[in-house]
Design an enzyme around this catalytic site. Structure first.
Site, short mmCIF file in Angstrom:
data_model
loop_
_atom_site.label_atom_id
_atom_site.label_comp_id
_atom_site.label_asym_id
_atom_site.label_seq_id
_atom_site.Cartn_x
_atom_site.Cartn_y
_atom_site.Cartn_z
N GLN A 68 0.85 -1.19 0.00
CA GLN A 68 0.00 0.00 0.00
C GLN A 68 0.89 1.25 0.00
OE1 GLN A 68 -2.20 1.85 3.33
NE2 GLN A 68 -4.06 1.23 2.24
N TYR A 99 -6.13 11.11 3.87
CA TYR A 99 -4.74 11.39 3.52
C TYR A 99 -4.67 12.12 2.17
CZ TYR A 99 -4.01 8.27 7.44
OH TYR A 99 -4.05 7.70 8.70
N ARG A 156 -7.54 2.42 -3.11
CA ARG A 156 -8.41 2.35 -1.94
C ARG A 156 -9.07 3.70 -1.73
NH1 ARG A 156 -7.15 1.30 4.53
NH2 ARG A 156 -8.63 -0.41 4.76
N GLY A 213 -9.34 -6.57 9.00
CA GLY A 213 -8.16 -5.97 9.59
C GLY A 213 -7.84 -6.51 10.96
N ARG A 214 -8.53 -5.97 11.98
CA ARG A 214 -8.19 -6.30 13.36
C ARG A 214 -8.21 -7.79 13.66
NH1 ARG A 214 -12.51 -2.11 15.64
NH2 ARG A 214 -13.31 -2.50 13.53
#
Length: 364
Positions: free
Chosen positions: A98, A177, A224, A310-311
Site C-alpha cells: 500500500q 490522507y 483504496r 483488519g483487526r
C-alpha cells in the site's frame, strides 16, 4: 462458504476472498524507515489470506504520518521488503504494497518538516509523534510543480515495490490522507487546475493512477477509497458525485481491484458497486471488527467480490482456516496494535482444535 471460494477476476486471481486489510503497525526503524526483521515472519504467518495488503508505506519522507512507519524509497528499504515478499510467496501467498502519502496528517516531530497538503487547512485534533500527542499544525500548500513531483514519487515507489517482489500496489486514497484531501472540498480550496470544480479535484488522483499504471501496468495497480468517511477531519458533502465520476474515469483501466471502505454514515457500496465492473474489495469500518457472517453477506449480495478484514488478522494469523472451521477467534488488546514493542506481533499462534490456550480470549 462464499468467502472461502476462489475468485478469478480480469486482472487478479485469488484462492479465497478473505483479504488482509492494510494496518499500521508502527514497528519499522523510525530513522531509516526500514521494516523490522520480524516483518517477514509477521506477513508470512498470514499468507493464507487470499491477498495481503501491506501496512501503508510512504512514497517520500514528507508523506510519513507517524513514528515507526516504513518507506519504499531507499535501497535498504527495498531489500528489507524483498525479504518480506519472499517469505509470503514461500508460504503460497500474494501481497500488494500500500503506497501512502499522509498529506496534512503528519507533524514536524514525525518527519522534520512542515506537512504538505492541497491547501493550508489545518486538521482538527491532535496527532501522535515519537514523544506523545501533539496539536496538529497548519500544512503548507503544495505548489503546482510540486504536485507533479509527488505524482512521480508514487510512480517511483511503485517500481521499487515491483523490484522488491510485491505482486502489485494499492494506492491509499482513503482515510483523509493526501489523495482524498485533493478530492474533498474542505481540504482542497485551490483555485488552479487542481481545485475548485469536481473535474479539477479529480486531477491529482487520476494523475497518480495514470503514472503508476504506466510504470508497472494497470493490472498491478489498485486504489483504496473511503467516500464520505469523516476520518481525519475530512468533509465530503458531494461524495456521491465525486466518486461516481472518479469511477467513470477509472474504468478506462483494467485495475487489479477497487478497495472501498464503507461506513454507516456513507453507505458507499450501494451506489458504487453498480458503477464498477471490475474487482471490488469491501472493507466495513465500524466499532467492531467485521464478522465472518458480515463478510459472507457482502459476497452473497453482490456488493463485493472479496472482503478485507483488519483487526481480526492481528490475533488470528490463520483467519481463513478459522473461518473454515467456525473456530473461536482470539482477541488482541489495543495496546499491541501499534508501536515498537514486539509482543502482540508475531507471537499469536495458529488455532489448535481442543487447545485450552484460547479459552480466555476467544469469542465465537
Amino acid at each position: 462458504m462464499r468467502l472461502l471460494e476462489a475468485f478469478r477476476g480480469t486482472a487478479i486471481q485469488l484462492p479465497n476472498r478473505v483479504v488482509m486489510a492494510p494496518m499500521t503497525r508502527g514497528r519499522a526503524d523510525d530513522t531509516t524507515g526500514v521494516p523490522h526483521p520480524l516483518t517477514a515472519e509477521y506477513y508470512a504467518q498470514r499468507a493464507g489470506a487470499g491477498l495481503i495488503v501491506s501496512e501503508g508505506v510512504w512514497v517520500n519522507r514528507t508523506g510519513k504520518s507517524g513514528p515507526g512507519i516504513p518507506g519504499l524509497v531507499t535501497a535498504r528499504q527495498v531489500e528489507a521488503w524483498r525479504a518480506v515478499t519472499k517469505a509470503v510467496h514461500g508460504q503460497g501467498g500474494r501481497i500488494f504494497a500500500q503506497l501512502w502519502h499522509a498529506g496534512r496528517v503528519s507533524h514536524p516531530g514525525v518527519m522534520g518538516r512542515t506537512p504538505v497538503a492541497p491547501s493550508a487547512v489545518r486538521q482538527a485534533g491532535r496527532i501522535f509523534v515519537a514523544d506523545g500527542w501533539r496539536d496538529t499544525v497548519e500544512p503548507r500548500a503544495l505548489g503546482e510543480g510540486e504536485i507533479g513531483e509527488v505524482v512521480q514519487d508514487f510512480a517511483t515507489a511503485a517500481v521499487a515495490a515491483v523490484e522488491a517482489g510485491f505482486d502489485g500496489v494499492e494506492l491509499h486514497g482513503a482515510n483523509g490522507y493526501l489523495i482524498q484531501e485533493f478530492l474533498a472540498q474542505n481540504t482542497n480550496r485551490r483555485q488552479d487546475r487542481y481545485g475548485g470544480s469536481v473535474t479539477a479535484r479529480l486531477r491529482f488522483p487520476l494523475e497518480v493512477v495514470a503514472a503508476v499504471a504506466e510504470q508497472i501496468g494497470a493490472a498491478k495497480v489498485a486504489l483504496r477509497i473511503s467516500p464520505g468517511n469523516p476520518e481525519n477531519d475530512v468533509v465530503e458533502d458531494d461524495a456521491k458525485e465525486v466518486y461516481s465520476r472518479l469511477l467513470a474515469e477509472l474504468r478506462r483501466y483494467e485495475l487489479a481491484y477497487l478497495h472501498v471502505i464503507d461506513t454507516p454514515e456513507a453507505v458507499a457500496l450501494s451506489y458504487l458497486r453498480p458503477l464498477w465492473p471490475g474487482t471490488l474489495i469491501a472493507n466495513l469500518r465500524s466499532g467492531e471488527p467485521t464478522s465472518q457472517d458480515e463478510g459472507e453477506s457482502l459476497i452473497e449480495s453482490g456488493l463485493a467480490d472479496a472482503v478485507a478484514f483488519g483487526r481480526l488478522f492481528i490475533a488470528n494469523p490463520d483467519l481463513p482456516a478459522r473461518f473454515a472451521l467456525r473456530a473461536p477467534l482470539a482477541e488482541a488488546g489495543h495496546d499491541v496494535y501499534y508501536g515498537a514493542r514486539l509482543d502482540g506481533y508475531t507471537d499469536f499462534p495458529a488455532f489448535e482444535p481442543g487447545s485450552a490456550k484460547f479459552a480466555c480470549s476467544a469469542r465465537s
